[in-house]
Design a protein around this motif. Structure first.
Motif, PDB file in Angstrom:
ATOM      1  N   UNK A 110       2.574 -20.606  11.662  1.00 16.95           N
ATOM      2  CA  UNK A 110       2.585 -19.270  11.242  1.00 16.95           C
ATOM      3  C   UNK A 110       1.188 -19.263  10.162  1.00 16.95           C
ATOM      4  N   UNK A 111       0.429 -18.036  10.490  1.00 21.26           N
ATOM      5  CA  UNK A 111      -0.675 -17.376   9.788  1.00 21.26           C
ATOM      6  C   UNK A 111       0.055 -16.023   9.595  1.00 21.26           C
ATOM      7  N   UNK A 112      -0.163 -16.044   8.577  1.00 14.08           N
ATOM      8  CA  UNK A 112       0.320 -14.844   7.893  1.00 14.08           C
ATOM      9  C   UNK A 112      -0.320 -13.837   6.702  1.00 14.08           C
ATOM     10  N   UNK A 113      -0.599 -13.516   6.116  1.00 20.39           N
ATOM     11  CA  UNK A 113      -1.237 -12.951   5.094  1.00 20.39           C
ATOM     12  C   UNK A 113       0.020 -12.027   3.965  1.00 20.39           C
ATOM     13  N   UNK A 114       0.074 -12.302   2.610  1.00 19.88           N
ATOM     14  CA  UNK A 114       1.029 -12.753   2.225  1.00 19.88           C
ATOM     15  C   UNK A 114       0.365 -11.515   0.310  1.00 19.88           C
ATOM     16  N   UNK A 115       1.216 -10.729   0.070  1.00 23.47           N
ATOM     17  CA  UNK A 115       1.201  -9.781  -1.161  1.00 23.47           C
ATOM     18  C   UNK A 115       1.564 -10.171  -2.437  1.00 23.47           C
ATOM     19  N   UNK A 116       2.002 -10.432  -2.898  1.00 21.83           N
ATOM     20  CA  UNK A 116       2.711 -10.549  -4.819  1.00 21.83           C
ATOM     21  C   UNK A 116       2.119  -9.626  -5.142  1.00 21.83           C
ATOM     22  N   UNK A 117       3.023  -8.658  -6.332  1.00 18.65           N
ATOM     23  CA  UNK A 117       2.868  -8.119  -7.512  1.00 18.65           C
ATOM     24  C   UNK A 117       3.856  -8.123  -7.986  1.00 18.65           C
ATOM     25  N   UNK A 118       3.974  -8.747  -9.075  1.00 15.51           N
ATOM     26  CA  UNK A 118       4.779  -8.967 -10.269  1.00 15.51           C
ATOM     27  C   UNK A 118       3.523  -7.610 -11.717  1.00 15.51           C
ATOM     28  N   UNK A 119       5.233  -7.154 -12.396  1.00 19.53           N
ATOM     29  CA  UNK A 119       4.846  -6.385 -13.266  1.00 19.53           C
ATOM     30  C   UNK A 119       6.161  -7.158 -14.188  1.00 19.53           C
ATOM     31  N   UNK A 120       5.676  -6.930 -15.131  1.00 22.91           N
ATOM     32  CA  UNK A 120       6.553  -7.595 -16.367  1.00 22.91           C
ATOM     33  C   UNK A 120       6.367  -6.972 -17.862  1.00 22.91           C
ATOM     34  N   UNK A 171      11.406  -6.272 -15.712  1.00 26.92           N
ATOM     35  CA  UNK A 171      10.682  -6.489 -14.268  1.00 26.92           C
ATOM     36  C   UNK A 171      10.443  -6.392 -13.428  1.00 26.92           C
ATOM     37  N   UNK A 172       9.359  -6.012 -12.271  1.00 23.31           N
ATOM     38  CA  UNK A 172       9.201  -5.629 -10.551  1.00 23.31           C
ATOM     39  C   UNK A 172       8.666  -6.906 -10.012  1.00 23.31           C
ATOM     40  N   UNK A 173       9.156  -7.346  -9.263  1.00 24.01           N
ATOM     41  CA  UNK A 173       8.705  -8.750  -8.127  1.00 24.01           C
ATOM     42  C   UNK A 173       8.590  -7.852  -7.204  1.00 24.01           C
ATOM     43  N   UNK A 174       7.196  -6.925  -6.311  1.00 20.39           N
ATOM     44  CA  UNK A 174       7.435  -6.614  -4.688  1.00 20.39           C
ATOM     45  C   UNK A 174       6.974  -7.774  -4.118  1.00 20.39           C
ATOM     46  N   UNK A 175       7.353  -8.294  -2.643  1.00 22.98           N
ATOM     47  CA  UNK A 175       6.546  -9.373  -1.991  1.00 22.98           C
ATOM     48  C   UNK A 175       6.302  -8.989  -0.476  1.00 22.98           C
ATOM     49  N   UNK A 176       5.223  -8.730  -0.190  1.00 24.93           N
ATOM     50  CA  UNK A 176       4.901  -8.315   1.565  1.00 24.93           C
ATOM     51  C   UNK A 176       4.551  -9.422   2.646  1.00 24.93           C
ATOM     52  N   UNK A 177       5.147  -9.785   3.361  1.00 26.94           N
ATOM     53  CA  UNK A 177       3.878 -10.477   4.059  1.00 26.94           C
ATOM     54  C   UNK A 177       4.528 -10.058   5.456  1.00 26.94           C
ATOM     55  N   UNK A 178       3.122 -10.584   5.907  1.00 27.08           N
ATOM     56  CA  UNK A 178       2.366 -10.371   7.217  1.00 27.08           C
ATOM     57  C   UNK A 178       2.245 -11.299   8.250  1.00 27.08           C
TER      58      UNK A 178
END
Length: 456
Positions: free
Chosen positions: A240-250, A263-270
């Protein structure tokens, strides 16, 4: 002097001494910071620490100076270069309202090692680690860790970190890893070996981003003779080769027992940048806390996730990529990660899930332990609901996927006690009543114990 203490040699002009019986309004005492000194620097470069103390020069009153000096102390401690940071606030001889702030620091040793414990998803771990802090004088460090978990989890990590600083509080790191992760709820074990690159920064106050690339060679094995064929047929190797973006607003006022904030947490992975694994995965969490009279706190939380394969073939992902639901940290009143489709005794997970919780948190009854050990405890009443399946949530069938996810959802309610362990983890002892479930669900009627960091 000890950390957090402030010392003055003489009273500011026009302010009576406390022994005269005159109260002092520190918000009216004018201040001009003329000098900031940091004593004890050896390996650490001046330019690396100077960016942490600039806000001291913005102080205009003594109260503001004391507050900003404490904030800067915290920043210096977070640099990872010092074992101890002490403060002295002194009056300057050059002007009546001039002050200088002195920080006395002790740098960390060149080699730090130790044995620690760590808490994960309903398990404890022993961590053997060593690190080389502040290697080049600007916060660079190398960490080596080996972790042994109570559920036979094992991992080895070698991480190099380079702080970039600046207004974005950025840093970049690279990690080489090897993990062994048994999944007893599905009777398989996955071995992962690879590398992770991470670029972390803050785009605004309390808004943290992690931009990551991960490349991992994975081997999935059946962990027993009783492993079902639906799991066993996914055994083998994958890359697996992936890009991931994690945004945390706390914006919560406390990470374990918040009384207000969101708290807001968003995770996107391609996944699909080479290798034979290809999917897009989204995961999100929202938590809101509302203070009520009598030290009560109403908390609402919602999670949602979906995985979409980039190819119609099932071989573009395996069971370790899917979501799992259930247990004391998500939908209480059910066994750990047991909800959804099953094959024999094995949970098969799902490509989409949602989970929600409403809590009413209260201090210990009758004010027991208030102001002391009682601050480590909270009682709560809760309602949990959630569901998991293989809904796709594509544009053409979004409404149907939503209806499927809301049909036959699971739910439970209960009461319990939560115990804070430091500032990161907690224990929950709950009495649960599952009241909405499907055939084949594994229920926990009665007492359920939860141990971990991330609770819904």
């Amino acid at each position: 002097m000890g950390a957090g203490q402030a010392k003055t040699r003489k009273q500011p002009q026009g302010v009576a001494k406390p022994s005269d019986g005159v109260s002092i309004d520190l918000d009216t005492v004018p201040v001009r910071v003329e000098n900031v000194k940091i004593n004890g620097l050896s390996r650490t470069k001046d330019d690396y620490v100077s960016q942490s103390v600039q806000e001291l020069f913005k102080a205009t009153t003594f109260n503001e100076l004391v507050f900003k000096a404490s904030v800067v102390q915290g920043k210096l401690e977070k640099l990872g270069c010092f074992r101890d940071v002490g403060i002295i606030i002194d009056v300057s001889d050059s002007s009546p309202d001039g002050y200088e702030v002195i920080y006395n620091v002790r740098e960390s040793g060149r080699f730090v090692g130790g044995i620690n414990t760590m808490i994960g998803a309903n398990e404890g771990s022993l961590v053997l680690g060593c690190r080389l802090p502040n290697i080049l004088g600007r916060g660079e460090r190398i960490n080596l860790e080996h972790t042994i978990g109570s559920d036979s989890n094992k991992s080895s990590l070698l991480t190099a970190v380079k702080p970039l600083g600046g207004s974005w509080n950025a840093d970049i790191s690279g990690t080489l890893f090897h993990h062994k992760n048994p999944a007893y709820w599905s009777s398989y074990t996955v071995f992962s070996t690879g590398a992770l690159l991470d670029f972390a920064f803050e785009s605004a106050q309390k808004v943290r981003h992690n931009m990551q690339w991960e490349g991992a060679w994975r081997q999935l094995e059946a962990s027993s003779r009783q492993t079902s064929f639906a799991v066993r047929e996914q055994s083998g190797h994958s890359f697996k080769s992936s890009l991931r973006h994690i945004m945390t607003v706390d914006h919560r006022d406390h990470p374990i027992f918040p009384s207000s904030g969101v708290l807001l947490k968003l995770v996107q992975e391609y996944a699909g940048l080479g290798g034979d694994v290809a999917f897009v995965k989204h995961d999100s969490e929202l938590q809101a806390n509302i203070p009520l009279p009598h030290n009560l706190v109403l908390q609402g939380a919602l999670r949602f996730g979906v995985l979409r394969p980039l190819d119609a073939r099932d071989s573009t992902h395996n069971i370790s990529d899917l979501f799992f639901l259930g247990g004391p940290q998500t939908v209480r009143g059910f066994e750990m990660r047991s909800l959804g489709a099953r094959s024999g005794s094995d949970a098969l997970g799902g490509k989409a899930y949602w989970a929600s919780a409403v809590h009413l948190y209260m201090p210990l009854p009758f004010g027991f332990g208030r102001g002391s050990f009682g601050e480590y405890f909270r009682t709560h009443a809760f309602v949990n609901a959630g569901n998991i399946n293989d809904s796709s949530f594509n544009t053409e069938d979004f409404a149907q996927s939503f209806q499927t996810m809301m049909k036959d959802f699971r739910a439970s309610y209960g009461i319990g006690v939560a115990i804070r362990l430091g500032q990161l983890a907690r224990i929950e002892i709950n009495y649960c009543w599952p009241y909405r479930f499907s055939k084949g669900d594994r229920l926990v009627r009665g007492v359920q114990l939860g141990l971990g960091i991330d609770f819904l």
